[in-house]
Design a protein around this motif. Structure first.
Motif, mmCIF file in Angstrom:
data_model
loop_
_atom_site.group_PDB
_atom_site.id
_atom_site.type_symbol
_atom_site.label_atom_id
_atom_site.label_comp_id
_atom_site.label_asym_id
_atom_site.label_seq_id
_atom_site.Cartn_x
_atom_site.Cartn_y
_atom_site.Cartn_z
ATOM 1 N N GLU A 186 0.612 -1.619 -0.204
ATOM 2 C CA GLU A 186 -0.236 0.232 0.280
ATOM 3 C C GLU A 186 0.662 1.160 0.046
ATOM 4 O OE1 GLU A 186 -0.656 -2.521 1.876
ATOM 5 O OE2 GLU A 186 -2.231 -3.269 0.616
ATOM 6 N N ALA A 187 1.849 0.597 0.659
ATOM 7 C CA ALA A 187 3.027 2.041 1.047
ATOM 8 C C ALA A 187 3.347 3.090 -0.440
ATOM 9 C CB ALA A 187 3.718 2.863 2.204
ATOM 10 N N ILE A 188 4.291 1.837 -1.489
ATOM 11 C CA ILE A 188 4.415 1.517 -2.134
ATOM 12 C C ILE A 188 3.350 2.455 -3.889
ATOM 13 C CG2 ILE A 188 5.435 0.342 -4.357
ATOM 14 C CD1 ILE A 188 6.953 -1.738 -2.108
ATOM 15 N N ASP A 189 2.183 1.508 -3.556
ATOM 16 C CA ASP A 189 1.339 2.102 -4.690
ATOM 17 C C ASP A 189 0.749 3.916 -3.815
ATOM 18 O OD1 ASP A 189 0.675 0.171 -5.825
ATOM 19 O OD2 ASP A 189 -0.189 -0.808 -4.665
ATOM 20 N N GLY A 190 1.267 4.054 -2.897
ATOM 21 C CA GLY A 190 0.140 5.424 -2.594
ATOM 22 C C GLY A 190 1.808 6.283 -3.381
ATOM 23 N N PHE A 191 3.196 5.658 -3.414
ATOM 24 C CA PHE A 191 4.739 6.901 -3.482
ATOM 25 C C PHE A 191 4.246 6.408 -5.149
ATOM 26 C CE2 PHE A 191 8.843 5.791 -5.480
ATOM 27 C CZ PHE A 191 9.093 7.192 -4.847
ATOM 28 N N ILE A 192 4.166 4.924 -5.817
ATOM 29 C CA ILE A 192 3.456 5.294 -6.544
ATOM 30 C C ILE A 192 2.820 6.838 -7.637
ATOM 31 C CG2 ILE A 192 3.171 4.059 -9.133
ATOM 32 C CD1 ILE A 192 4.408 1.881 -7.692
ATOM 33 N N ASP A 193 1.969 6.447 -7.080
ATOM 34 C CA ASP A 193 0.586 7.603 -7.664
ATOM 35 C C ASP A 193 0.667 8.979 -6.922
ATOM 36 O OD1 ASP A 193 -0.587 5.282 -8.278
ATOM 37 O OD2 ASP A 193 -2.073 4.895 -6.734
ATOM 38 N N ARG A 194 1.616 9.405 -5.441
ATOM 39 C CA ARG A 194 1.274 10.885 -5.661
ATOM 40 C C ARG A 194 3.062 11.222 -5.756
ATOM 41 N NH1 ARG A 194 -1.684 8.097 -1.105
ATOM 42 N NH2 ARG A 194 0.688 7.708 -0.296
ATOM 43 N N ASP A 195 4.125 10.366 -5.575
ATOM 44 C CA ASP A 195 5.100 11.274 -5.342
ATOM 45 C C ASP A 195 6.307 11.437 -7.082
ATOM 46 O OD1 ASP A 195 5.213 12.268 -2.930
ATOM 47 O OD2 ASP A 195 5.541 10.368 -2.269
ATOM 48 N N LEU A 196 5.664 9.685 -8.031
ATOM 49 C CA LEU A 196 6.022 9.856 -9.073
ATOM 50 C C LEU A 196 5.523 11.241 -10.217
ATOM 51 C CD1 LEU A 196 7.283 6.279 -9.109
ATOM 52 C CD2 LEU A 196 8.802 8.332 -8.721
ATOM 53 N N PRO A 197 6.416 10.966 -10.982
ATOM 54 C CA PRO A 197 5.773 11.608 -12.153
ATOM 55 C C PRO A 197 5.185 10.741 -13.038
ATOM 56 C CG PRO A 197 8.622 12.215 -12.492
ATOM 57 C CD PRO A 197 8.209 11.543 -11.781
ATOM 58 N N PHE A 198 4.293 11.400 -13.720
ATOM 59 C CA PHE A 198 3.550 10.223 -14.894
ATOM 60 C C PHE A 198 4.650 9.479 -15.886
ATOM 61 C CE2 PHE A 198 1.289 8.265 -18.320
ATOM 62 C CZ PHE A 198 0.327 7.868 -17.901
ATOM 63 N N SER A 199 5.485 10.437 -16.561
ATOM 64 C CA SER A 199 6.235 9.873 -16.989
ATOM 65 C C SER A 199 7.845 8.839 -16.992
ATOM 66 C CB SER A 199 7.150 10.962 -17.755
ATOM 67 O OG SER A 199 8.060 11.526 -16.876
ATOM 68 N N VAL A 200 7.584 8.851 -14.516
ATOM 69 C CA VAL A 200 8.461 8.076 -15.014
ATOM 70 C C VAL A 200 7.153 6.388 -14.388
ATOM 71 C CG1 VAL A 200 10.145 7.022 -12.707
ATOM 72 C CG2 VAL A 200 9.838 9.542 -13.794
ATOM 73 N N SER A 201 6.066 7.032 -13.816
ATOM 74 C CA SER A 201 4.803 5.877 -13.518
ATOM 75 C C SER A 201 4.725 5.139 -14.336
ATOM 76 C CB SER A 201 4.281 6.378 -12.061
ATOM 77 O OG SER A 201 3.698 6.782 -12.800
ATOM 78 N N GLY A 202 4.599 5.455 -15.418
ATOM 79 C CA GLY A 202 3.457 5.000 -16.383
ATOM 80 C C GLY A 202 4.092 5.454 -17.742
ATOM 81 N N THR A 203 3.344 5.096 -18.820
ATOM 82 C CA THR A 203 3.682 5.216 -20.408
ATOM 83 C C THR A 203 2.571 6.017 -21.511
ATOM 84 O OG1 THR A 203 5.145 5.260 -22.276
ATOM 85 C CG2 THR A 203 3.220 3.332 -21.257
ATOM 86 N N PHE A 204 2.892 6.956 -22.173
ATOM 87 C CA PHE A 204 1.647 7.530 -22.871
ATOM 88 C C PHE A 204 1.103 6.873 -23.615
ATOM 89 C CE2 PHE A 204 3.851 11.681 -21.000
ATOM 90 C CZ PHE A 204 2.623 11.836 -20.648
ATOM 91 N N GLY A 205 1.437 5.723 -24.203
ATOM 92 C CA GLY A 205 1.334 4.884 -25.179
ATOM 93 C C GLY A 205 1.924 4.687 -26.125
ATOM 94 N N GLY A 206 1.358 3.598 -26.329
ATOM 95 C CA GLY A 206 2.071 2.360 -27.742
ATOM 96 C C GLY A 206 1.355 2.514 -28.577
ATOM 97 N N ASN A 207 0.056 2.373 -29.149
ATOM 98 C CA ASN A 207 -0.935 1.707 -29.547
ATOM 99 C C ASN A 207 -1.363 3.262 -30.348
ATOM 100 O OD1 ASN A 207 -1.228 -1.448 -29.224
ATOM 101 N ND2 ASN A 207 -2.223 -0.901 -27.071
#
Ligand SMILES: [Zn+2]
Ligand SMILES: [Zn+2]
Length: 329
Positions: free
Chosen positions: A52-73
């Motif tokens: 839960e702490a890791i999920d919270g860190f990913i959602d709140r503290d990382l920019p989307f360019s690090v935690s996700g990706t704008f898409g390949g399709n």
């Protein structure tokens, strides 16, 4: 026409299955590794003992360019009707994900899919041969568009030189519905209007309205007017849209230098048109394959700032589309 089960008073979800322009753009090893490194660097010194702490860190503290990706399709957007029929804009590789989602969450058939094509450039049709519901008897597919040669383009993509399964051999019942730009149609509980856009070989945008809400899908269009004002026809077409899905493939610097006449527009022109038309939310879409996540995030931030400094009373919310994004209208 009233579709059984539809609820015009409810929010309309819009799902982005494919958001990249021109060709699929998967993340490579180097990009994944860079995201992991950046995430671990950001996590140093933190107590992240639980999931839960890791999920919270990913959602709140990382920019989307690090935690996700704008898409390949490539381009594929679903307007969720809440009724018996599906409504899809463009048949890029995101369509494969949509088809798999349908099969994973219900029976394989019968379904009715209303597919709207902006144009037949490859990035907008290349998902169709991988759309599994098209292979299943009992499904009905209506391909809507304004081009005269829709059928030939779809059949050509599946000719034997390019693909092992012929279009005519697909199990679903497939119809082509030719639309007239400017005319109103009732499809899956929505009023739909098409309009012609500036793009090599022409492309068409669509405005979908229901219960006082409007979604405009306008990709692959190059707006080149030196002066944009309320008389520009697109302003009327975008007028008061709740959501404008817009081809903001390039930054303004790209457009005025090397990429003029390539058939696409910039984030800045998107903001100006959205402001003139009093659009509520502007979605930047059809991302340039040469742009990595950091670049798209940077352009997104610049677009938000440009909207703030150029705002004249009416606020336009800016969103950069990514594969998996869902917005409610
Ligand atoms: Zn395209
Ligand atoms: Zn195109």
């Amino acid at each position: 026409m009233k579709i059984a089960g539809s609820r015009p008073d409810r929010l309309i979800p819009v799902r982005f299955w494919g958001t990249r322009g021109s060709l699929p753009t998967p993340l490579g090893h180097g990009a994944v590794r860079a995201k992991i490194r950046d995430a671990l660097l950001a996590a140093r010194g933190r107590r992240l003992a639980t999931a839960e702490a890791i999920d919270g860190f990913i959602d709140r503290d990382l920019p989307f360019s690090v935690s996700g990706t704008f898409g390949g399709n490539t381009a594929c957007v679903e307007i969720v009707t809440g009724g018996d029929e599906y409504l899809i804009c463009d048949l890029g590789t995101g369509l494969r994900e949509f088809g798999n989602h349908i099969l994973a969450h219900g029976p394989a058939a019968p379904h009715c899919f209303n597919l709207f094509l902006s144009h037949m450039h490859w990035d907008h049709i290349m998902g169709f041969p991988f759309f599994t519901p098209a292979y299943i008897k009992g499904n009905r597919i209506r391909i809507h568009g304004c081009h005269k040669n829709l059928r030939a383009a779809m059949q050509g993509q599946q000719s034997s030189a390019y693909f092992p399964v012929r279009f005519e051999a697909l199990g679903a019942t497939i119809e082509f519905v030719e639309l007239e730009p400017g005319a109103e149609y009732e499809v899956a509980g929505f009023t739909v209007t098409a309009f012609k856009q500036f793009h090599g070989g022409d492309s068409y945008g669509y405005r979908f309205s229901r219960g006082g809400k409007s979604i405009v899908y306008s990709t692959d269009c190059e707006h080149k007017e030196p002066v944009l004002d309320a008389s520009y026809p697109f302003v009327e077409f975008f007028r008061n849209a709740d959501l404008l899905i817009f081809d903001g493939m390039y930054s303004l610097a790209d457009v005025v230098s090397v990429k003029e006449d390539w058939g696409h527009s910039s984030n800045i022109i998107g903001v100006e048109l959205a402001q003139l038309a009093q659009v509520r939310r502007l979605v930047l879409f059809h991302h340039e394959p040469a742009c990595d996540d950091a670049k798209i995030e940077r352009v997104s931030g610049e677009t938000i700032r440009y909207e703030e400094i150029s705002r004249n009373g009416h606020k336009v919310e800016i969103v950069s589309a990514y594969d998996g994004l869902e917005l409610a209208v």
